[in-house]
Design a protein around this motif. Structure first.
Motif, PDB file in Angstrom:
ATOM      1  N   GLN A 114      -2.112   3.659 -10.273  1.00 27.50           N
ATOM      2  CA  GLN A 114      -1.146   3.377 -11.341  1.00 27.50           C
ATOM      3  C   GLN A 114       0.202   2.975 -10.763  1.00 27.50           C
ATOM      4  OE1 GLN A 114      -2.052   3.472 -14.592  1.00 27.50           O
ATOM      5  NE2 GLN A 114      -0.060   2.665 -15.192  1.00 27.50           N
ATOM      6  N   GLN A 115       0.595   3.638  -9.699  1.00 30.38           N
ATOM      7  CA  GLN A 115       1.859   3.319  -9.043  1.00 30.38           C
ATOM      8  C   GLN A 115       1.835   1.911  -8.460  1.00 30.38           C
ATOM      9  OE1 GLN A 115       2.997   6.509  -6.486  1.00 30.38           O
ATOM     10  NE2 GLN A 115       4.829   5.498  -5.720  1.00 30.38           N
ATOM     11  N   ALA A 116       0.688   1.516  -7.919  1.00 27.44           N
ATOM     12  CA  ALA A 116       0.544   0.161  -7.383  1.00 27.44           C
ATOM     13  C   ALA A 116       0.655  -0.876  -8.494  1.00 27.44           C
ATOM     14  CB  ALA A 116      -0.791   0.019  -6.665  1.00 27.44           C
ATOM     15  N   PHE A 117       0.131  -0.539  -9.670  1.00 27.96           N
ATOM     16  CA  PHE A 117       0.245  -1.446 -10.816  1.00 27.96           C
ATOM     17  C   PHE A 117       1.699  -1.573 -11.252  1.00 27.96           C
ATOM     18  CE2 PHE A 117       0.482  -2.158 -15.401  1.00 27.96           C
ATOM     19  CZ  PHE A 117      -0.268  -3.313 -15.538  1.00 27.96           C
ATOM     20  N   ILE A 118       2.396  -0.440 -11.327  1.00 24.71           N
ATOM     21  CA  ILE A 118       3.786  -0.435 -11.788  1.00 24.71           C
ATOM     22  C   ILE A 118       4.702  -1.170 -10.808  1.00 24.71           C
ATOM     23  CG2 ILE A 118       5.784   1.048 -12.255  1.00 24.71           C
ATOM     24  CD1 ILE A 118       3.724   3.198 -13.192  1.00 24.71           C
ATOM     25  N   GLU A 119       4.552  -0.881  -9.529  1.00 26.71           N
ATOM     26  CA  GLU A 119       5.489  -1.391  -8.525  1.00 26.71           C
ATOM     27  C   GLU A 119       5.117  -2.762  -7.971  1.00 26.71           C
ATOM     28  OE1 GLU A 119       6.355   1.413  -5.454  1.00 26.71           O
ATOM     29  OE2 GLU A 119       6.699   3.066  -6.858  1.00 26.71           O
ATOM     30  N   HIS A 120       3.816  -3.084  -7.959  1.00 23.88           N
ATOM     31  CA  HIS A 120       3.388  -4.317  -7.310  1.00 23.88           C
ATOM     32  C   HIS A 120       2.527  -5.215  -8.200  1.00 23.88           C
ATOM     33  CE1 HIS A 120       4.957  -2.786  -3.511  1.00 23.88           C
ATOM     34  NE2 HIS A 120       4.369  -1.644  -3.794  1.00 23.88           N
ATOM     35  N   GLY A 121       2.311  -4.812  -9.447  1.00 25.20           N
ATOM     36  CA  GLY A 121       1.522  -5.633 -10.358  1.00 25.20           C
ATOM     37  C   GLY A 121       0.058  -5.711  -9.991  1.00 25.20           C
ATOM     38  N   ALA A 122      -0.425  -4.776  -9.195  1.00 22.87           N
ATOM     39  CA  ALA A 122      -1.819  -4.792  -8.762  1.00 22.87           C
ATOM     40  C   ALA A 122      -2.717  -4.278  -9.878  1.00 22.87           C
ATOM     41  CB  ALA A 122      -1.989  -3.931  -7.512  1.00 22.87           C
ATOM     42  N   ASN A 123      -3.662  -5.105 -10.325  1.00 26.16           N
ATOM     43  CA  ASN A 123      -4.551  -4.659 -11.407  1.00 26.16           C
ATOM     44  C   ASN A 123      -5.947  -4.291 -10.917  1.00 26.16           C
ATOM     45  OD1 ASN A 123      -5.599  -7.185 -10.893  1.00 26.16           O
ATOM     46  ND2 ASN A 123      -4.897  -8.081 -12.824  1.00 26.16           N
ATOM     47  N   LYS A 124      -6.159  -4.401  -9.594  1.00 24.25           N
ATOM     48  CA  LYS A 124      -7.385  -3.914  -8.958  1.00 24.25           C
ATOM     49  C   LYS A 124      -6.971  -3.182  -7.687  1.00 24.25           C
ATOM     50  CE  LYS A 124     -10.405  -7.625 -10.644  1.00 24.25           C
ATOM     51  NZ  LYS A 124     -11.379  -8.677 -10.250  1.00 24.25           N
ATOM     52  N   VAL A 125      -7.331  -1.904  -7.590  1.00 18.51           N
ATOM     53  CA  VAL A 125      -6.822  -1.071  -6.493  1.00 18.51           C
ATOM     54  C   VAL A 125      -7.924  -0.169  -5.941  1.00 18.51           C
ATOM     55  CG1 VAL A 125      -5.182   0.760  -5.856  1.00 18.51           C
ATOM     56  CG2 VAL A 125      -4.483  -1.047  -7.444  1.00 18.51           C
ATOM     57  N   ILE A 126      -7.961  -0.083  -4.615  1.00 16.37           N
ATOM     58  CA  ILE A 126      -8.745   0.959  -3.959  1.00 16.37           C
ATOM     59  C   ILE A 126      -7.770   1.988  -3.394  1.00 16.37           C
ATOM     60  CG2 ILE A 126     -10.226   1.580  -2.006  1.00 16.37           C
ATOM     61  CD1 ILE A 126     -11.642  -1.074  -2.286  1.00 16.37           C
ATOM     62  N   SER A 127      -7.917   3.235  -3.810  1.00 18.41           N
ATOM     63  CA  SER A 127      -7.145   4.340  -3.245  1.00 18.41           C
ATOM     64  C   SER A 127      -7.980   5.000  -2.160  1.00 18.41           C
ATOM     65  CB  SER A 127      -6.801   5.368  -4.322  1.00 18.41           C
ATOM     66  OG  SER A 127      -5.989   4.809  -5.326  1.00 18.41           O
ATOM     67  N   ALA A 128      -7.342   5.289  -1.028  1.00 20.07           N
ATOM     68  CA  ALA A 128      -8.046   5.951   0.076  1.00 20.07           C
ATOM     69  C   ALA A 128      -7.088   6.915   0.758  1.00 20.07           C
ATOM     70  CB  ALA A 128      -8.573   4.931   1.074  1.00 20.07           C
ATOM     71  N   ILE A 129      -7.363   8.203   0.644  1.00 18.29           N
ATOM     72  CA  ILE A 129      -6.536   9.245   1.245  1.00 18.29           C
ATOM     73  C   ILE A 129      -7.300   9.879   2.406  1.00 18.29           C
ATOM     74  CG2 ILE A 129      -5.417  11.478   0.881  1.00 18.29           C
ATOM     75  CD1 ILE A 129      -5.076  10.792  -2.023  1.00 18.29           C
ATOM     76  N   ASP A 130      -6.630  10.065   3.514  1.00 21.75           N
ATOM     77  CA  ASP A 130      -7.230  10.742   4.652  1.00 21.75           C
ATOM     78  C   ASP A 130      -7.619  12.162   4.243  1.00 21.75           C
ATOM     79  OD1 ASP A 130      -7.999  11.728   7.089  1.00 21.75           O
ATOM     80  OD2 ASP A 130      -6.054  11.470   8.074  1.00 21.75           O
ATOM     81  N   ALA A 131      -8.909  12.460   4.276  1.00 22.51           N
ATOM     82  CA  ALA A 131      -9.417  13.783   3.874  1.00 22.51           C
ATOM     83  C   ALA A 131      -9.661  14.690   5.079  1.00 22.51           C
ATOM     84  CB  ALA A 131     -10.712  13.627   3.078  1.00 22.51           C
ATOM     85  N   ARG A 132      -9.250  14.233   6.273  1.00 20.27           N
ATOM     86  CA  ARG A 132      -9.504  14.957   7.523  1.00 20.27           C
ATOM     87  C   ARG A 132     -11.019  15.010   7.785  1.00 20.27           C
ATOM     88  NH1 ARG A 132      -4.396  13.907   8.582  1.00 20.27           N
ATOM     89  NH2 ARG A 132      -2.943  15.035   7.225  1.00 20.27           N
ATOM     90  N   MET A 133     -11.393  15.636   8.866  1.00 24.86           N
ATOM     91  CA  MET A 133     -12.801  15.767   9.254  1.00 24.86           C
ATOM     92  C   MET A 133     -13.532  14.423   9.208  1.00 24.86           C
ATOM     93  SD  MET A 133     -13.945  19.486   7.741  1.00 24.86           S
ATOM     94  CE  MET A 133     -13.721  19.076   6.020  1.00 24.86           C
ATOM     95  N   SER A 134     -12.812  13.349   9.576  1.00 28.17           N
ATOM     96  CA  SER A 134     -13.389  11.991   9.640  1.00 28.17           C
ATOM     97  C   SER A 134     -13.977  11.543   8.308  1.00 28.17           C
ATOM     98  CB  SER A 134     -14.454  11.917  10.741  1.00 28.17           C
ATOM     99  OG  SER A 134     -13.888  12.196  12.000  1.00 28.17           O
ATOM    100  N   GLU A 135     -13.234  11.812   7.218  1.00 26.64           N
ATOM    101  CA  GLU A 135     -13.646  11.378   5.883  1.00 26.64           C
ATOM    102  C   GLU A 135     -12.428  10.919   5.083  1.00 26.64           C
ATOM    103  OE1 GLU A 135     -17.590  13.945   4.727  1.00 26.64           O
ATOM    104  OE2 GLU A 135     -15.673  14.982   4.580  1.00 26.64           O
ATOM    105  N   VAL A 136     -12.694  10.157   4.018  1.00 28.80           N
ATOM    106  CA  VAL A 136     -11.626   9.729   3.116  1.00 28.80           C
ATOM    107  C   VAL A 136     -12.009  10.064   1.680  1.00 28.80           C
ATOM    108  CG1 VAL A 136     -10.677   7.880   4.528  1.00 28.80           C
ATOM    109  CG2 VAL A 136     -12.568   7.373   2.986  1.00 28.80           C
ATOM    110  N   TYR A 137     -10.997  10.450   0.893  1.00 29.79           N
ATOM    111  CA  TYR A 137     -11.150  10.500  -0.560  1.00 29.79           C
ATOM    112  C   TYR A 137     -10.878   9.102  -1.074  1.00 29.79           C
ATOM    113  CZ  TYR A 137     -10.427  15.569   0.000  1.00 29.79           C
ATOM    114  OH  TYR A 137     -10.506  16.890   0.375  1.00 29.79           O
ATOM    115  N   THR A 138     -11.739   8.588  -1.923  1.00 29.86           N
ATOM    116  CA  THR A 138     -11.528   7.205  -2.354  1.00 29.86           C
ATOM    117  C   THR A 138     -12.030   6.961  -3.775  1.00 29.86           C
ATOM    118  OG1 THR A 138     -11.837   4.876  -1.700  1.00 29.86           O
ATOM    119  CG2 THR A 138     -13.709   6.371  -1.361  1.00 29.86           C
TER     120      THR A 138
END
Length: 238
Positions: free
Chosen positions: A103-127
């Motif tokens: 949502q923040q990417a849409f507000i600040e950059h007009g992005a209407n398609k976004v992949i979120s990826a957060i470092d989840a540690r242990m060699s994994e990502v939340y996405t």
């Protein structure tokens, strides 16, 4: 027509943020304070309310970051939310960390398609993958997952038929942490400008949820960990 009054609380990542929509005005505070959420969150809430001359009994509800993210941070944010909501008999709404970043990417950059990826540690990502709906709210098009970085590309090819010639915008800490595996999946080059969620972006999503009568009692505020257990790997020779 006046807007409802909401407090927003998030401590799900290294960032700690609060936002307030009161009397048609939005204010917010944001800090990067790893491992200090329990010390900073309530003072930030207090500062925001005092600056707006607002008290909890003037609110219509509380919006909170439900995760995924830091297990401890998510629990702290929900604990503070529940304590404040109980004291003022307020309903609450949880918002996904990953959706808020989209949502923040849409507000600040007009992005209407976004992949979120957060470092989840242990060699994994939340996405998760999100697209804007008719109300300009970024909606999930896949279930939020925790994945090894090497499998993320195929996951999105399989679930949303990811077009490698028309890539989405990328947000979150995962892109830089696992650059070799993820870099080719977003169109914005280098480390994303948006690394952590902001309570102000959660306000947009949570307000819509409240308008749809999705608010629940404080005791029903639930975390979303995505990863349900933490695995500890035994070191060789130990």
């Amino acid at each position: 027509m006046s807007k409802a009054n909401y407090l927003v609380i998030d401590a799900s990542t290294e960032a700690c943020s609060v936002a307030l929509q009161y009397q048609n005005k939005v204010t917010s505070l944001y800090e990067l304070c790893p491992q200090s959420h329990s010390l900073r969150l309530l003072p930030m809430v207090d500062e925001l309310l005092k600056a707006a001359d607002c008290s909890l009994d003037k609110l219509d509800g509380i919006i909170y970051g439900q995760g995924p993210g830091s297990f401890t941070g998510v629990r702290i944010g929900i604990g503070v939310t529940q304590g404040l909501a109980f004291s003022a008999n307020l309903s609450v709404v949880g918002v996904s960390t990953l959706q808020a970043m989209a949502q923040q990417a849409f507000i600040e950059h007009g992005a209407n398609k976004v992949i979120s990826a957060i470092d989840a540690r242990m060699s994994e990502v939340y996405t998760g993958y999100y697209e804007a709906d008719d109300n300009n709210i970024m909606q999930p098009k896949t279930a939020e997952r925790v994945l090894p970085p090497a499998t993320v590309k195929q996951h999105y090819i399989d679930t949303v038929s990811l077009d490698m010639n028309n890539l989405p915008y990328g947000v979150g800490t995962g892109w830089e942490a696992y650059k070799a595996d993820l870099e080719q999946l977003k169109h914005n080059e280098g480390e994303p400008k948006l690394l952590f969620p902001h309570a102000q972006a959660m306000l947009h999503i949570g307000a819509v949820a409240f308008s749809q009568n999705k608010g629940v009692a404080a005791e029903n505020a639930q975390p979303v960990y995505v990863r349900d257990t933490v695995s500890w790997k035994k070191l060789p020779g130990k």
